[in-house]
Design an enzyme around this catalytic site. Structure first.
Site, PDB file in Angstrom:
ATOM      1  N   ASP A  46       0.847  -1.191   0.000  1.00  7.75           N
ATOM      2  CA  ASP A  46       0.000   0.000   0.000  1.00  7.75           C
ATOM      3  C   ASP A  46       0.889   1.250   0.000  1.00  7.75           C
ATOM      4  OD1 ASP A  46      -2.300   1.460  -0.009  1.00  7.75           O
ATOM      5  OD2 ASP A  46      -3.193   0.431   1.700  1.00  7.75           O
ATOM      6  N   GLY A  60       0.982   7.401  -8.661  1.00  2.40           N
ATOM      7  CA  GLY A  60       1.922   7.449  -9.777  1.00  2.40           C
ATOM      8  C   GLY A  60       1.359   6.851 -11.051  1.00  2.40           C
ATOM      9  N   ASP A  76     -10.586   3.592  -2.828  1.00  2.00           N
ATOM     10  CA  ASP A  76     -11.114   2.420  -2.121  1.00  2.00           C
ATOM     11  C   ASP A  76     -12.595   2.218  -2.422  1.00  2.00           C
ATOM     12  OD1 ASP A  76      -8.640   2.246  -1.024  1.00  2.00           O
ATOM     13  OD2 ASP A  76      -9.282   2.443   1.063  1.00  2.00           O
TER      14      ASP A  76
HETATM   15  C1  GLA Z   1      -5.907   1.397   1.978  1.00  2.00           C
HETATM   16  C2  GLA Z   1      -6.178   0.396   0.874  1.00  2.00           C
HETATM   17  C3  GLA Z   1      -7.281  -0.550   1.302  1.00  2.00           C
HETATM   18  C4  GLA Z   1      -6.892  -1.250   2.589  1.00  2.00           C
HETATM   19  C5  GLA Z   1      -6.570  -0.222   3.650  1.00  2.00           C
HETATM   20  C6  GLA Z   1      -6.001  -0.873   4.902  1.00  2.00           C
HETATM   21  O1  GLA Z   1      -6.989   2.252   2.180  1.00  2.00           O
HETATM   22  O2  GLA Z   1      -6.506   1.038  -0.317  1.00  2.00           O
HETATM   23  O3  GLA Z   1      -7.538  -1.494   0.289  1.00  2.00           O
HETATM   24  O4  GLA Z   1      -5.791  -2.072   2.344  1.00  2.00           O
HETATM   25  O5  GLA Z   1      -5.624   0.728   3.191  1.00  2.00           O
HETATM   26  O6  GLA Z   1      -5.580   0.042   5.840  1.00  2.00           O
END
Ligand code: GLA
Length: 640
Positions: A158, A192, A210
């Site tokens: 991430d 990026g 998300d």
């Molecule tokens: C980010 C990612 C999610 C998840 C959360 C966990 O928001 O995009 O998919 O992995 O972190 O903290």
């Protein structure tokens, strides 16, 4: 009610079998994906967030075997954020949280492997994960070695809190994984714009924000996939619109089918995000639909894309190994509508007959070229079309043309079914229905009906038997007389980028992620506007004009506030958006790409006779960071 097919016109085409996506995948650059098809599996985040422990993960692995989902193709069991202890161990290694993962990750990975599944884990490129646990920043080699020792098959890296160039950091992490000698899939976030990188250090990359368990969010993420198919595929890696929400309870069965269908047609990773231990039959029917999975996992490895769309009706298609084409006729709008395509548009070679298989109804049928379906709001007809068909019956589509109904005012409904003899319309209680022709009806909703959706039932007699279809209409008030700021008129429906509702008479606001913030003043190239819509591309909003307005004017562009934003501009875009307007499904305006600070687009349209005006914008292909897209100064002149 699901879609039925019909044949309307025999289309003669000389098209060859190119499939809907023209560009063939380029040869794999060094370090490119090891995955011939998008990964499939499960990830705990969408359902469990930080309430995760090793018991749930073990039970999920068992459930994936028991339910047959493993054998349907779901192989990865991925632990997301919150598996980590609050700090590294004395030797500086990452370690599992002692309370929630007391057995440690190695034992858990072994458990998963023993069940014929693979194990995935989560970390972040910077010092901290998104939940504030230790990240891998400064420890890439050590963490990659730890993961390899534990038997990890998949790492989600991430971005939260990371500093530096995303391509460089991803390449460094890839090199660290490769140095362990273990073959590990690498998934990264969208920072990026990894789909634009010349080489592909990751195997898959997020293309959107998300996902949430609601329709807005699915729509937004699906729209972000449009136009990106050429960047992905076998040998390149996979665009990832985020994990599945199917089965989490926030959407209708229709919406979940559309969500899953759009993911399959664009070759998205299929990572289930629900609680598999208590999965119900309806959810299993979606996630376990092998015909849809086969589209996602198709051996040609060439993702599909949107062929066309008018903000309501969209046609998405994917060329498959062996020459078949999968097509999703997708209704983004609020009312039932018929959506059409043809074998020729899908790039299929000329044939006298085509076999059409409905991948949700599992029914085979035949067409001579034209393919149509009556699609409910937020629904999809997912079809697999092959040239040549013998012994199949022609399929029929029963549809109607009603979209909006004004309280107390007559609306004409024409029912359409080729070869039908007798037709009928049933409306909600209290409505008037008058038959005024063989297939023509006038319906009137009570004058005091409230704005919203209602369902009609259309029926037709075909070859001696009755066919029916549910048809959703929108009850909408007419616009008032005079010159009106359209933003003050109720919207029929709207979707907006990120999770957040669009702003009325304000810009989206200088704070990128704030749902309750008041927004900012609408401002384009230094000029302020009192009225308008502040959106975050990609978005769409629809207004009912009822054929009673003359002109529509607006100024469109990316709000000046983006120039003052410090985050996330360094990672990505400057703020770009493209605006289109559809009048009753016909495109009447296109702004081209507008950039923050650049000249805005001026819109001045004749909208006489137009019933629905649909304002659509998208994020212009560079991801939807900082795309604060204004429909400023919207004015409409109406005579009632
Ligand atoms: C980010 C990612 C999610 C998840 C959360 C966990 O928001 O995009 O998919 O992995 O972190 O903290």
């Amino acid at each position: 009610m699901r879609a039925l097919l019909m044949i309307a016109v025999v289309l003669v085409s000389t098209a060859t079998a190119v499939g809907p996506v023209a560009a063939a995948p380029a040869p794999a650059p060094p370090g490119a994906t090891r995955l011939a098809t998008p990964p499939m599996g499960w990830n705990h985040w969408n359902h469990f967030r930080c309430r995760i422990d090793e018991k749930i993960v073990r039970e999920t692995a068992d459930a994936m075997v028991r339910t047959g989902l493993r054998d349907a193709g779901y192989r990865y069991v991925n632990v997301d954020d919150c598996w980590e202890a609050e700090s590294r161990d004395a030797a500086g290694r990452l370690r599992a949280h002692p309370v929630t993962f007391p057995g440690g990750i190695k034992a858990l990975a072994d458990y998963v492997h023993e069940r014929g599944l693979r194990f995935g884990i989560y970390t972040a490129a910077g010092d901290k994960t998104c939940e504030g646990r230790p990240g891998s920043g400064g420890h890439y080699a050590r963490d990659a070695a730890t993961f390899a020792e534990w038997g990890v098959d998949y790492v989600k890296l991430d971005w939260c809190g990371a500093k530096g160039d995303p391509h460089r950091l991803t390449s460094e992490f890839r090199a660290a994984l490769d140095a362990t000698g273990r073959s590990v899939t690498l998934a990264v976030s969208r920072h990026g714009a990894p789909w634009r990188w010349p080489d592909r250090p990751a195997d898959l990359w997020r293309t959107s924000a998300d996902i949430d368990d609601n329709w807005h969010s699915v729509l937004r993420n699906a729209q972000e996939q449009a136009g990106l198919s050429g960047a992905a595929g076998a040998g390149r890696g996979w665009n990832d619109p985020d994990m599945l929400q199917v089965g989490n309870g926030g959407m209708s069965a229709e919406e979940y089918r559309a969500h899953f269908s759009l993911w399959a047609i664009t070759g998205a990773p299929l990572l289930m995000g629900n609680d598999i231990r208590s999965i119900d039959k309806a959810t299993l029917d979606v996630l376990g639909n092998r015909e849809v999975i086969a589209v996602d996992q198709d051996a040609l490895g060439r993702p599909g894309d949107r062929l066309r769309g008018d903000g309501t009706r969209e046609v998405w298609a994917r060329g498959l190994a062996g020459g078949d084409v999968a097509v999703a006729l997708f209704n983004r709008g609020p009312y039932t509508t018929e959506i059409r395509t043809s074998a020729a548009e899908l790039g299929l070679p000329f044939a006298h007959r085509y076999a059409v298989r409905d991948l949700w109804l599992h029914g085979p049928s035949m067409t001579r070229g034209e393919i149509a379906a009556s699609v409910p709001p937020h629904g999809v007809a997912l079809l697999r079309v092959s040239a040549g068909a013998a012994g199949l019956e022609e399929r029929v589509t029963l549809s109607g043309d009603a979209s909006f109904v004004e309280p107390g005012k007559k609306t004409v409904v024409r029912v359409n079914l080729r070869g039908g003899t007798t037709f009928g319309v049933r409306a909600p209680e209290g409505w008037l229905v008058r038959k005024t022709g063989v297939a023509r009806f006038e319906i009137t909703a009570p004058a005091n009906s409230v704005a919203g959706k209602e369902s009609l039932t259309l029926s037709a007699k075909h070859r001696g038997r009755w066919i029916t279809v549910a048809h959703t209409v929108v009850i909408a008030p007419p616009p008032p007389r005079g010159v009106l700021a359209l933003s003050d008129h109720p919207r029929v429906e709207a979707e907006n980028g990120w999770y957040l509702p669009m702003k009325v008479n304000r810009s989206f606001g200088p704070d990128d992620f704030c749902a309750d913030c008041p927004g900012g003043p609408l401002s384009l190239a230094g000029k302020r506007f009192d009225k308008g819509l502040g959106t975050y591309a990609s978005s769409q909003a629809s207004y009912y004009l009822g054929g009673m307005c003359r002109s529509f004017a607006a100024t469109v562009g990316v709000d000046d506030e983006v120039l003052g934003m410090t985050w996330p501009r360094p990672h990505n875009a400057v703020g770009t958006a493209a605006f289109s307007i559809y009048a009753d499904g016909r495109r009447v305006y296109d702004s081209g790409i507008r950039t923050v600070g650049g000249p805005p687009g001026e819109v001045d349209l004749d909208v006489r006779g137009v019933r629905e005006l649909r304002l659509v914008n998208h994020s212009a292909g560079d991801g939807n960071f900082a795309d604060h897209a204004d429909w400023a100064g919207m004015r409409v002149e109406c005579a009632n």
